[in-house]
Design an enzyme around this catalytic site. Structure first.
Site, short mmCIF file in Angstrom:
data_model
loop_
_atom_site.label_atom_id
_atom_site.label_comp_id
_atom_site.label_asym_id
_atom_site.label_seq_id
_atom_site.Cartn_x
_atom_site.Cartn_y
_atom_site.Cartn_z
CG ASP A 121 17.68 -42.92 -28.85
OD1 ASP A 121 17.58 -41.86 -29.50
OD2 ASP A 121 16.93 -43.89 -29.02
CG ASP B 116 -1.87 -1.21 1.22
OD1 ASP B 116 -2.19 -1.68 0.11
OD2 ASP B 116 -2.27 -1.67 2.30
CG ASP C 40 -2.72 -5.86 -5.10
OD1 ASP C 40 -3.18 -5.97 -6.25
OD2 ASP C 40 -2.71 -4.79 -4.46
CB SER D 193 -8.27 -2.04 -6.61
OG SER D 193 -7.29 -2.16 -5.60
CE LYS E 141 13.58 -52.59 -27.97
NZ LYS E 141 14.59 -51.62 -27.54
N GLY F 196 11.27 -53.60 -33.99
CA GLY F 196 10.27 -54.61 -33.66
C GLY F 196 9.10 -53.92 -32.99
CG ASP G 54 -2.52 -5.72 0.23
OD1 ASP G 54 -2.64 -5.50 1.44
OD2 ASP G 54 -2.65 -4.84 -0.65
CB SER H 89 13.46 -49.77 -37.61
OG SER H 89 14.20 -49.18 -36.57
CG LEU I 54 2.29 -51.26 -24.50
CD1 LEU I 54 3.17 -51.49 -23.28
CD2 LEU I 54 0.99 -50.60 -24.09
#
Length: 649
Positions: free
Chosen positions: A444, A171, A238, A235, A349, A332, A230, A330, A326
């Site tokens: 990677d 203020d 804040d 207004s 995998k 698999g 505040d 290339s 999932l």
């Protein structure tokens, strides 16, 4: 010489305020000056602030009692330790910049001051000798502090808001009318809003109020948010500062004490305790780091040859029901599978032997198996259950990480807030530190290979590009990686080591923060030219700490790149961007993730790309003639069962 009586003026000793051996005197400043504690401008006429007569530190009168480090002029504690030295270098500033120590302007046209390479601190050349050796720590309190207690008892969160000190003036009278909002975030509009009474005209309010917030099991991934505002009659109110605590963290350990008030973005993800004596804090951190380094030596032993499975442990393809695809490429495909007769889910995998032989990838496959089988890995690398083979295929049986990958999240959100990116980057860094101590270059790192588990912690996957035995100054020259993440030294066919991982780490961090890659081109040739020749442009919304970290990682010369020096791990952990990160808690997975993936059921695959999950998990045929003539000895030693694997159902 004859003594004579002479007139003399009266003396009065100036009022000296001693705090942590600083000798503060009230002083009038002839030029614009900023407080070194709260970073706010020192306003007013007359003697507006305090300055230490020993080290020249400048602070507000209201801030001087909260300075938390010993005066460097009287420094005999851990602040003198060379490991916390700033790395100051002459710097030319393109815009007006103020000294972070004495608060006054760095004047001149060129080489106006010194900038620390690690923490971005800016100081006058004359102030360098007086700067406390606290590189990597934040001794400032820009918004003040708050005293609270918080705990979870049963299905209730108990919060006590006690008092606050040194809040920001909001203020015209130099005071504020603060009150505190209490809520769970993400916010549920149906829940009751809680707030304290408003304390009028005070920067040191005392509330002494208690609150109870009801929670259910679904709230464990939320955070308890405390915001100081505040009050204004005419207004909008804040914002003054905030902090938050993960509910899952409060369940494990209650909190009590003084905490820093942060800005809205940081406060959404952090609760940073105030250390009244940062000297003791540094000593404690160093002793913890010393213990951590000793335990890490035990936890991460030198890799040894893995033992092949015994006959009773043999794993076969017929042991699993294959449910959903999932991902595929290339190499698999990766398939979600359930072990028959159990509730155990795995990501398997599957690689074709004929493709591996034709692409000359046998050694890469065996390296991937050896990396996955490393003992005592940190929890941020995907776990291997087992490996087995048939006449025509190789199978990696791994834990099922069901939260999707960071690429999927970026596509959903556009980009991450800085505290979110810092959390993911810290967990990824722990994984890279481990691989590098084992002499492994990952090669990677990309958003697609960073998965999220059910809790929201990261898991690095896909070790098919790894290179072993890269210790010390040893290098390799193979051209490999994903184009957007390839380092300049790979593009230029120069020998390289772990430096390429820190480049990819910088690209990934930039993508998380900006939502787009740092380099682009119409084709690979143009992209590689951009990587080797062009400078990165940074969005204006990024903080200077984030830009500094990205610039350090995306340095084109490997020897100068952040993370590539003899103290690479320390250099990365000490960056200002990671200041709120508690590395020891990160390593132990004790920090609540900023996001918990939505998982509807055990077999839910909604966090994966529908292009793959809509496909049936059928096995495509291989070249039978080729398989009949295949030398199966090429894959000897592949089959393996991990004795350390922990089943999560």
């Amino acid at each position: 010489m004859e003594k004579r009586v002479a007139r003399r003026g009266a003396l009065r000793q100036k009022n000296v305020h001693e705090v942590k051996n600083h000798k503060f005197l009230a002083r009038f400043f002839k030029q614009p000056t900023f407080c070194s504690h709260c970073k706010d401008f020192i306003w007013g006429f007359g003697k507006q602030g305090f300055q230490c007569q020993v080290c020249s530190l400048v602070v507000h009168k209201r801030c001087h009692e909260f300075v938390c480090f010993i005066c460097p002029g009287a420094d005999k504690g851990p602040d003198s330790d060379a490991t916390n030295l700033h790395k100051f270098k002459l710097h030319s500033y393109g815009s007006p910049t103020f000294c972070d120590h004495c608060g006054s302007l760095l004047y001149g046209l060129l080489h106006q001051g010194l900038k620390c390479d690690s923490c971005d601190m800016n100081v006058h050349k004359r102030c360098e000798k007086n700067v406390p050796l606290l590189c990597g720590t934040d001794h400032t309190e820009r918004r003040g502090r708050i005293l609270i207690k918080g705990a979870v008892k049963g299905s209730k969160v108990l919060v006590e808001i006690l008092e606050a000190k040194n809040l920001c003036p909001m203020d015209p009278n130099g005071l504020a009318d603060p009150y505190v909002k209490v809520k769970l975030i993400p916010y549920d509009a149906h829940k009751l809003k809680l707030k304290t009474k408003t304390i009028k005209a005070s920067l040191n309010p005392v509330w002494n109020e208690s609150f109870t917030v009801d929670i259910g099991p679904e709230d464990n991934s939320k955070r308890l948010s405390l915001e100081v505002w505040d009050w204004d009659r005419t207004s909008r109110n804040d914002f003054m500062g905030s902090l938050s605590f993960g509910i899952s963290e409060l369940i494990k350990s209650p909190v009590e004490g003084w905490f820093k008030l942060l800005n809205q973005e940081e406060g959404e993800f952090y609760g940073v305790p105030v250390t009244d004596d940062i000297t003791e804090s540094i000593q404690e951190i160093k002793s913890k780091m010393h213990r951590s380094s000793i335990s890490s030596e035990k936890r991460y032993p030198e890799p040894d040859k893995v033992q092949n499975m015994s006959k009773q442990d043999i794993v076969r393809a017929s042991d699993f029901n294959f449910l959903t695809v999932l991902g595929k490429g290339s190499f698999g495909k990766v398939v979600l599978a359930e072990r028959k007769g159990t509730d155990e889910l795995y990501a398997i995998k599957i690689l074709k032997k004929d493709v591996i032989i034709q692409d000359d990838d046998v050694e890469c496959t065996m390296i991937e198996k050896r990396v996955l089988a490393l003992p005592d890995k940190p929890p941020f690398l995907v776990q291997l259950h087992s490996c087995f083979q048939t006449m025509d295929r190789l199978y990696f049986v791994m834990e099922y990480v069901n939260g999707g990958d960071l690429m999927y999240r970026i596509q959903q959100e556009g980009k991450f807030k800085e505290p979110v990116a810092a959390f993911y980057a810290a967990e990824i860094a722990i994984g890279l530190f481990y691989l590098h101590t084992q002499g492994i270059v990952y090669r990677d790192l990309k958003l697609d290979n960073v998965m999220l588990d059910a809790e929201g912690h990261i898991k690095i996957a896909d070790f098919g590009m790894c290179k072993e035995n890269i210790m010390g100054d040893k290098t390799t020259r193979t051209f490999c990686g994903t184009p957007d993440y390839i380092a300049p030294e790979i593009v230029l066919y120069q020998p390289y080591g772990r430096s390429v991982d820190w480049w990819a780490y910088g690209v990934l961090l930039y993508e998380m923060l900006a939502g787009q890659p740092p380099f682009d081109g119409e084709d690979e040739e143009e992209l590689f030219t951009s990587i080797t020749d062009h400078n990165v442009s940074y969005p204006k919304a990024l903080s200077r700490e984030a830009v500094s970290l990205c610039k350090g990682l995306l340095t084109k010369t490997p020897a100068k790149r952040l993370g590539c020096g003899p103290n690479g791990e320390r250099d990365i952990k000490d960056r200002a961007f990671f200041r709120p990160i508690q590395w020891e808690r990160i390593e132990l997975r004790e920090v609540q993730p900023p996001y918990k993936p939505r998982i509807k059921s055990r077999k839910d695959v909604s966090n994966f790309d529908r292009e793959f999950t809509s496909e049936a998990p059928n096995v495509t045929p291989t070249d039978k003639l080729f398989i009949m003539n295949l030398d199966q000895c090429e894959f000897s030693g592949f089959s393996y069962v991990n004795p350390e694997f922990v089943v999560t159902v």
